[in-house]
Design a protein around this motif. Structure first.
Motif, short mmCIF file in Angstrom:
data_model
loop_
_atom_site.label_atom_id
_atom_site.label_comp_id
_atom_site.label_asym_id
_atom_site.label_seq_id
_atom_site.Cartn_x
_atom_site.Cartn_y
_atom_site.Cartn_z
N LEU A 10 0.84 -1.20 0.00
CA LEU A 10 0.00 0.00 0.00
C LEU A 10 0.88 1.25 0.00
O LEU A 10 0.66 2.19 -0.77
CB LEU A 10 -0.89 -0.02 1.25
N LEU A 11 1.88 1.23 0.85
CA LEU A 11 2.80 2.38 0.93
C LEU A 11 3.53 2.61 -0.38
O LEU A 11 3.78 3.74 -0.79
CB LEU A 11 3.83 2.15 2.04
N ALA A 12 3.87 1.49 -1.04
CA ALA A 12 4.63 1.61 -2.30
C ALA A 12 3.72 1.96 -3.46
O ALA A 12 4.18 2.07 -4.60
CB ALA A 12 5.35 0.29 -2.57
N GLY A 13 2.47 2.10 -3.18
CA GLY A 13 1.52 2.47 -4.24
C GLY A 13 1.17 1.29 -5.14
O GLY A 13 0.58 1.47 -6.20
N LYS A 14 1.50 0.05 -4.69
CA LYS A 14 1.18 -1.10 -5.52
C LYS A 14 -0.27 -1.53 -5.34
O LYS A 14 -0.79 -2.34 -6.08
CB LYS A 14 2.10 -2.27 -5.18
N ARG A 15 -0.88 -1.05 -4.30
CA ARG A 15 -2.32 -1.27 -4.14
C ARG A 15 -2.93 -0.02 -3.54
O ARG A 15 -2.27 0.72 -2.80
CB ARG A 15 -2.61 -2.51 -3.29
N GLU A 16 -4.23 0.18 -3.87
CA GLU A 16 -4.87 1.42 -3.42
C GLU A 16 -5.53 1.26 -2.06
O GLU A 16 -5.62 2.18 -1.29
CB GLU A 16 -5.94 1.84 -4.43
N ARG A 17 -5.99 0.03 -1.82
CA ARG A 17 -6.71 -0.19 -0.59
C ARG A 17 -6.30 -1.50 0.05
O ARG A 17 -5.82 -2.42 -0.63
CB ARG A 17 -8.22 -0.26 -0.87
N LEU A 18 -6.53 -1.59 1.33
CA LEU A 18 -6.20 -2.81 2.05
C LEU A 18 -7.32 -3.04 3.05
O LEU A 18 -7.68 -2.14 3.81
CB LEU A 18 -4.85 -2.60 2.75
N ILE A 19 -7.88 -4.24 3.01
CA ILE A 19 -8.95 -4.56 3.96
C ILE A 19 -8.48 -5.74 4.79
O ILE A 19 -8.01 -6.74 4.23
CB ILE A 19 -10.27 -4.90 3.22
N ALA A 20 -8.55 -5.61 6.10
CA ALA A 20 -8.02 -6.69 6.94
C ALA A 20 -8.81 -6.77 8.23
O ALA A 20 -9.36 -5.77 8.71
CB ALA A 20 -6.56 -6.42 7.25
N ARG A 21 -8.89 -7.99 8.79
CA ARG A 21 -9.53 -8.17 10.10
C ARG A 21 -8.42 -8.39 11.12
O ARG A 21 -7.65 -9.36 10.99
CB ARG A 21 -10.48 -9.37 10.04
N LYS A 22 -8.31 -7.50 12.06
CA LYS A 22 -7.19 -7.54 13.01
C LYS A 22 -7.74 -7.40 14.43
O LYS A 22 -8.82 -6.84 14.64
CB LYS A 22 -6.22 -6.38 12.77
N ARG A 23 -6.88 -7.85 15.39
CA ARG A 23 -7.24 -7.63 16.79
C ARG A 23 -6.52 -6.37 17.27
O ARG A 23 -5.29 -6.31 17.21
CB ARG A 23 -6.83 -8.83 17.64
#
Ligand SMILES: Nc1nc2c(ncn2[C@@H]2O[C@H](COP(=O)(O)OP(=O)(O)OP(=O)(O)O)[C@@H](O)[C@H]2O)c(=O)[nH]1
Length: 581
Positions: free
Chosen positions: A337-350
């Motif tokens: 995401l930081l490198a601009g290789k993806r626009e969005r990130l969706i994750a389930r985290k604690r």
């Protein structure tokens, strides 16, 4: 017949203010000299429309003129003409195509070199959606009066706002204007039927003006009241008159103060303070962080998730609020995401709460403006997950309870064998399979001898013990695929699938002998048995009731021939008595 007049179009760049332009037009209207101005963006748009209308008027005149030179007998007109007009300081070469199809008037404007749009860069192509809305509202007012029409279809297929995704919808509403996208790229010029159908469908019997702009081409369709009864030139004259009228009327009647007000309010809406406050007050939990995870902005909803203050959180690192192993697991995608290789990130985290408790959250990360800043949307799903968990265990409990109920409803409480209900169902199933495969099925019915006297002598509870022991003996005698059931009272039944009469008789004998051989505490116990076996022939109707009834009759015979006996029942032949060994 319309008198042909010249309407010179004046480049009014020198005219100055919009008010001045308006006054000029009002004045020029008297002398049929409309003006086009481009003194400020708003007026430019407005007067640009007026400019178009003037173009139309001139062309209509030409048309009227040429029409009279053409074939007057033919009411369906179709001819081409070229003309030169000046607009906004541009000398435009126009190709016009005039048509009258069933009294619906088509005039096509084709600006040959498209100077208006390609060279004058700031005119239409840079119009924003907001400006377009304003423009549309004004254009609506203008055009409504042009032909006295109640509705206008306006197509933005191309030209005006090619880049505006807002307008890609089939029907998008801008204030004061109903927009219908005509088929994009369709050559409507040659598809009059489609256009007529569309016009008819939308405008019904109201007079309507339909304006479509496809790249450099303009289509103006005017449909006047009772047009069927009017000659084309009358229509032309009507449009001409109204065109002239509208230019001045509209300019004078539009109250610019509300536009100024709305412009002012638009400026407020688009100011950075508004965005800042929107972020802060949003009910979704939002964070802004830099590429190292340092929190730059935290809104109140996000602070509430961690039960910290916004000040405490700003400047701290996002990583410190995420369970370490969860954070490490998502690092690769985060760097993408930081490198601009993806626009969005969706994750389930604690995420880690104030007491160190873990809170399950759905995170949506997206880059903002530059790839250095990341917006994090946090959705606390811990309560939903807890509810789901609770629901899941309730479902498991329910399934277990149901299973238990099912077992109970098919079990005899005293002996633990199947009960009569279960036996009847099972026999029906076995019979069905037997009939299908033409295999054997056998039934054994068994009744305790002189049980009444046993009860009378030793009591009901002692009698119950006898029934329990018989149940256990029977369970031990049968195979796993067989079924032993307490049929009722002191009567038991065995269902023996895939068993012929020899097998059934031998099993019956094993049961009888085992019961007789058991060392009973009070007195000896014997049983009488009726056995039936059947192998249905093709298409033979065999019911479980009949099978049970034959077995019961055989049992009855066993009782009457002295008890402690086995009798083989049969469908058609008399029962055979087997003496106890
Ligand atoms: N203890 C006990 N007795 C039962 C139960 N169900 C039925 N009985 C008794 O079983 C006896 C059956 O008696 P009868 O039908 O007259 O037959 P029998 O005395 O066994 O004589 P035969 O069947 O002709 O040999 C009755 O006294 C019923 O009360 C039960 O669940 N427990």
């Amino acid at each position: 017949m319309t008198t042909r007049k010249k309407y010179p179009i004046i480049n009014a760049k020198n005219v100055g203010s919009r008010e001045q332009a308006s006054a000029d037009i009002a004045c020029n209207f008297q002398s049929n000299t409309p003006v086009v101005s481009s003194s400020n963006p708003l007026a430019e748009i407005l007067l640009g429309s007026a400019g178009q209308i003037n173009l139309c008027r001139q062309l209509l005149e030409d048309f009227t003129h040429q029409k009279h030179q053409g074939d007057a007998r033919n009411s369906n007109v179709d001819f081409h003409a070229t003309c030169e007009v000046e607009c906004e300081g541009y000398q435009l070469n126009l190709k016009c195509h005039y048509q009258n199809v069933d009294d619906i008037y088509f005039i096509w404007f084709n600006i040959e070199k498209n100077q208006l749009f390609s060279e004058h860069n700031g005119w239409f192509k840079k119009v924003s959606v907001t400006d377009l809305a304003k423009y549309s509202a004004m254009l609506l007012t203008l055009l409504k009066q042009v032909a006295g029409c109640d509705s206008i279809l306006f197509d933005y297929v191309s030209g005006l706002v090619v880049e505006s995704s807002d307008l890609n919808n089939d029907n998008c509403s801008l204030p004061g204007l109903s927009i219908v996208n005509l088929k994009s790229g369709a050559d409507i010029q040659h598809d009059y039927q489609q256009l007529l159908a569309l016009a008819t469908q939308v405008i019904k019997d109201k007079p309507c003006l339909l304006l479509q702009k496809i790249e450099s081409r303009y289509l103006l369709v005017s449909w006047l009241k009772d047009s069927a009864k009017q000659l084309p030139e009358i229509a032309v004259a009507a449009i001409q008159q109204q065109l002239a009228l509208i230019v001045s009327q509209t300019l004078l009647s539009i109250d610019i103060s509300h536009v100024a007000k709305s412009e002012k309010s638009l400026n407020v809406v688009t100011s950075p303070e508004i965005y800042k406050e929107t972020f802060t007050k949003a009910q979704s939990a939002l964070l802004l962080m830099d590429q190292n995870g340092r929190l730059l902005e935290v809104n109140s909803a996000a602070a509430a998730v961690f039960q910290h203050s916004i000040n405490q959180m700003v400047g701290s690192f996002f990583q410190s609020y995420v369970k370490l192993s969860d954070w490490q697991r998502g690092l690769k995608s985060f760097y993408q995401l930081l490198a601009g290789k993806r626009e969005r990130l969706i994750a389930r985290k604690r995420l880690v709460g104030p007491q160190g408790e873990l809170i399950w959250c759905d995170l949506k990360l997206s880059t903002v403006m530059s790839k250095g800043i990341i917006l994090v949307e946090i959705n606390d799903i811990s309560r939903i997950l807890a509810q789901q968990e609770q629901l899941h265990s309730r479902n498991i409990q329910l399934a277990q309870d149901n299973q238990l109920l099912q077992v109970r409803s098919e079990t005899d409480e005293l002996t633990g064998l199947h009960n009569r209900r279960a036996l009847v169902m099972r026999l029906a199933q076995d019979l069905e399979r037997t009939i299908r495969n033409q295999h054997f099925v056998s039934v054994v019915m068994l009744d305790v001898d002189h049980f009444k006297s046993y009860n009378d002598q030793f009591g009901h509870l002692a009698g119950d013990q006898v029934l329990k022991i018989i149940g256990e003996i029977l369970r031990g005698c049968v195979r796993t695929i067989d079924m032993a059931a307490r049929y009722g009272g002191e009567e038991f039944t065995l269902v023996l699938p895939e068993t012929d009469i020899e097998g059934a008789m031998s099993l019956a004998e094993r049961c009888r002998a085992s019961i007789e051989a058991f060392i009973w505490p009070m007195r000896d116990i014997t049983v009488s048995l009726g056995v039936v076996s059947c192998q249905p022939k093709e298409n033979e109707v065999v019911s479980s009731a009949k099978l049970l009834s034959v077995a019961d009759k055989a049992l009855y015979q066993a009782k009457h021939s002295g008890r402690n006996k086995i009798v083989q029942g049969s469908w058609d032949s008399p029962a055979q008595v087997n003496q106890a060994s």
